[in-house]
Design a protein around this motif. Structure first.
Motif: not given
Length: 385
Positions: A1-7
């Motif tokens: 699985m791929k998770y894109l985290l942004s902030g």
């Protein structure tokens, strides 16, 4: 699985992202974690040399500058701010196309937005590409970036109960504030050990002052005005003051053997863990870290921040008896001001302990783990459709 985290924008956005990334790696060791931050952010270095992040990108993002309780006429006539806001619309558009490119290449299963204006172009791009979005709000008032993309958000994870947020109730998941695993309840032995690691006398009381990773100019100035009197009246007191990057000049050459001036605390949990009393702004992430460790706090909310979210955070904690609040208009007051409050709490260990225990009770444990589970379950559900 791929998770894109942004902030991004401050360390208060990035450290929670790292906490979630760590939990994702524990739940799915072979998953791919992608981080997208704000172009030229000085706090992106927090993600450098970090084995939790597999891919790292930066994009243009714009900021909508407005100030709490600012008069309408003043806002209209503030040409400098209006120009910057118009310019940043272009940055958002550029960031939007950059985000589409990143998302199409990386193909994440879920996008997680912690807050900060970098989340707006990422959120719009994820909505266009029909990638599920999860947001998180740490403060009692939702952030503007999260509100802007809320129409396309699958799950709104929040620090507090749903009554504080104007989101559809069926989309809200109250998980608490995202805190890294390095923050744990601190006992007397641990506090002594932290002081030893910082080369401080183990039995001397320590006051820690922090305005956050960027510093807080008005709080810095207020502390400088009282520091000499405070150190004279508290003859064994040690003070560590995090002033923010490039802001050491606020002391104008003043030095004292029991005062340590730092621009950035790393690792921060050692500094906060060593403290007997903390003076801080009212950012939710920082207060959750202090609460997890069980620290007595004096909080000075910034009244100008958008929506008055720090004022609201402080109000909630004050009502619960979990912190002493000093408002900026009372900061020099002889009885209710900063100096009086510090001296009162330094002289009353029982009161400090009461505040620490009540603040600790406001913290939902394992928030980062709960958030990571939401992301994992959502990615699994989406992949089976």
């Amino acid at each position: 699985m791929k998770y894109l985290l942004s902030g991004g924008g401050t360390g208060g956005h990035i450290t929670p992202i790292l906490a979630v990334a760590e939990e994702l790696k524990l739940l799915q060791p072979d998953c791919t974690v992608i981080y997208v931050g704000e172009r030229n952010s000085k706090f992106q270095t927090l993600t450098n040399s970090n084995d939790l992040i597999d891919e790292k990108h930066s994009i243009f993002s714009g900021k909508f500058r407005r100030y709490h309780e600012e008069k309408f006429l003043k806002r209209i006539l503030d040409m400098k701010t209006n120009f910057k806001n118009l310019r940043d619309i272009l940055f958002v558009i550029i960031g939007y196309f950059q985000s589409i490119s990143i998302l199409m290449k990386s193909k994440p299963d879920v996008v997680f937005l912690k807050g900060g204006y970098v989340g707006v172009p990422i959120g719009f791009a994820a909505a266009l590409l029909r990638i599920p979005i999860v947001t998180h709000d740490s403060d009692a008032i939702p952030g503007l970036a999260n509100k802007v993309i809320s129409k396309w958000t699958k799950i709104h994870a929040t620090a507090l109960s749903s009554k504080y947020y104007n989101y559809p109730k069926n989309k809200v998941k109250n998980v608490g504030v995202l805190v890294e695993k390095s923050y744990q309840p601190v006992n007397v032995g641990m506090k002594r050990n932290y002081k030893k690691q910082l080369d401080l006398p183990e039995d001397d009381p320590l006051l820690l002052v922090t305005g956050g990773s960027s510093g807080a100019e008005r709080l810095n100035v207020a502390v400088v005005k009282i520091i000499n009197k405070l150190l004279e009246s508290q003859t064994s007191l040690r003070v560590i003051h995090q002033v923010g990057q490039g802001k050491e000049s606020v002391y104008a050459g003043y030095r004292h053997e029991r005062l340590r001036i730092v621009e950035f605390m790393k690792p921060m949990y050692e500094y906060t863990g060593a403290a007997d009393l903390i003076v801080s702004r009212a950012g939710a992430n920082a207060l959750a870290e202090f609460g997890t460790q069980g620290k007595a706090c004096i909080i000075v909310p910034n009244p100008d921040l958008t929506g008055g979210h720090q004022t609201k955070n402080a109000q909630i904690l004050e009502e619960q008896g979990a912190a002493i609040v000093v408002t900026e208009d009372k900061i020099t007051d002889d009885k209710l001001g900063l100096l009086a409050s510090i001296e009162f709490l330094l002289g009353d260990e029982t009161k400090r302990q009461q505040l620490a225990e009540k603040l600790q009770k406001t913290i939902l444990p394992n928030a980062a783990n709960e958030l990571a589970k939401i992301l994992v379950n959502l990615s699994i559900n989406m992949s089976t459709k």
